[in-house]
Design an enzyme around this catalytic site. Sequence first.
Site, PDB file in Angstrom:
ATOM      1  N   GLY A 207     101.864 -31.383  40.158  1.00  0.00           N
ATOM      2  CA  GLY A 207     100.564 -30.785  40.729  1.00  0.00           C
ATOM      3  C   GLY A 207      99.555 -30.722  39.699  1.00  0.00           C
ATOM      4  O   GLY A 207      99.484 -31.456  38.610  1.00  0.00           O
ATOM      5  N   ASN A 208      98.584 -29.920  40.169  1.00  0.00           N
ATOM      6  CA  ASN A 208      97.073 -29.890  39.456  1.00  0.00           C
ATOM      7  C   ASN A 208      96.587 -28.421  39.589  1.00  0.00           C
ATOM      8  O   ASN A 208      97.140 -27.760  40.444  1.00  0.00           O
ATOM      9  CB  ASN A 208      96.162 -31.059  39.521  1.00  0.00           C
TER      10      ASN A 208
END
Length: 402
Positions: A207-208
């Site tokens: 993810g980020n």
Amino acid sequence: MSSVVLGVGGGIAAYKAADLLRKLAEAGHDVNVVPTASALQFVGAATWAALSHHPVSSEVWSEADRVPHVQLGRQADLVVVAPATADLLARAAHGLADDLLTNTLLTARCPVLFVPAMHTEMWEHPATVDNVATLRRRGSVVMEPASGRLTGTDTGKGRLPEPVQIAQLAELLLHRGDALPYDLAGLHVLVSAGGTREPLDPVRFLGNNSSGRQGYAVAAVAAARGAQVTVVSANVELPDPAGVEVVRVGTALELRDAIDKAAQDADVVVMAAAVADFRPVAQAAHKIKKSGEPPEPLPLEENPDVLAGLVAARRLGTVLVGFAAETGDEQHTVLELGRAKLARKGCDLLVVNQVGPGRAFGQLDNAAVILGSDGAETVVDHGPKAALAAALWDAVATRLHG
Ligand code: CTP
């Protein structure tokens, strides 16, 4: 320190205005509260006085020597009316001056933000619809109510938007020092927000750090300017922007499908989401366990470029906007990378912002340069994310309306 008048109408949502008052005061603003007489039936003057540190009155006769019905409006940098009841909207639209709040509305020359809250039938009644249109035509900003549970057992459109969302719009108007134009009415606007997550196994993902704040601000400001707004929201933990349709997705592929579907009748698409460029080739059915050996390299495959897909399938007259989160590198500045990305992506506008520790992702403020495919470059100085959103819609409106 800005001077804000918080007008409070006589609805059950008056108690939420106490939270709004705290938020405005904590942001450093000097807030005078002007409740209507019926608002005081819901929340008493002592609450407003204690939280605002100012005396509170709802009629023009107290402290008449200070001429409060003129002073408050003249001094204000912003008037926020929350909740704005059907009755209060009607009195404001007709220019009545039968209490301190309506007098203040007539003397104020600063931006005015009305935040309606009422039962759905009252919001949809032609009288209210006309009054709201009148106020908007005169330059006031009237937020769309949120949908959900109302006072009784009923649900529908008419809830007061969350105080944090009202405060954001208030900050925008103070930052801008001017009203927002109601110039996106009749347009369908599609915004992606947040960050995609690509699952590795049932509990882990790639993810980020995107919080979705900038995308939600873009959506909220578009709604305040009259657009019909759809947000495709990837893993965002923020309240839904009021008056906006929210479609929830998790992965880049889900986001691509939702965007492609909603884009079919969209006039503007803003890709503010941080989309993962790669995903694991396979998702493990069970939690991946430690084996005591160093793990095998993770095989990844490329995700589709959603924005590139929109550019390839674009209809004449639509406006496509990308965001570029850049850190810069040894050879290139953030802006050089942004210019190259705009050319590569083929969109109409690209919002370039510098990311890194303490910058952009998850923050309340942002700074950026908006690049246009026509060579235009607009620098947006550090300020609330809603202010960047408003500058972006100014650039889009110029493209749409000339
Ligand atoms: N974007 C997209 N689909 C992807 C990746 C990005 O639609 N698979 C969109 C983003 O929403 C953003 C723009 O493309 O509006 C630029 O995203 P960014 O991550 O900055 O650029 P990339 O094209 O991924 O380039 P790079 O990671 O090499 O900088």
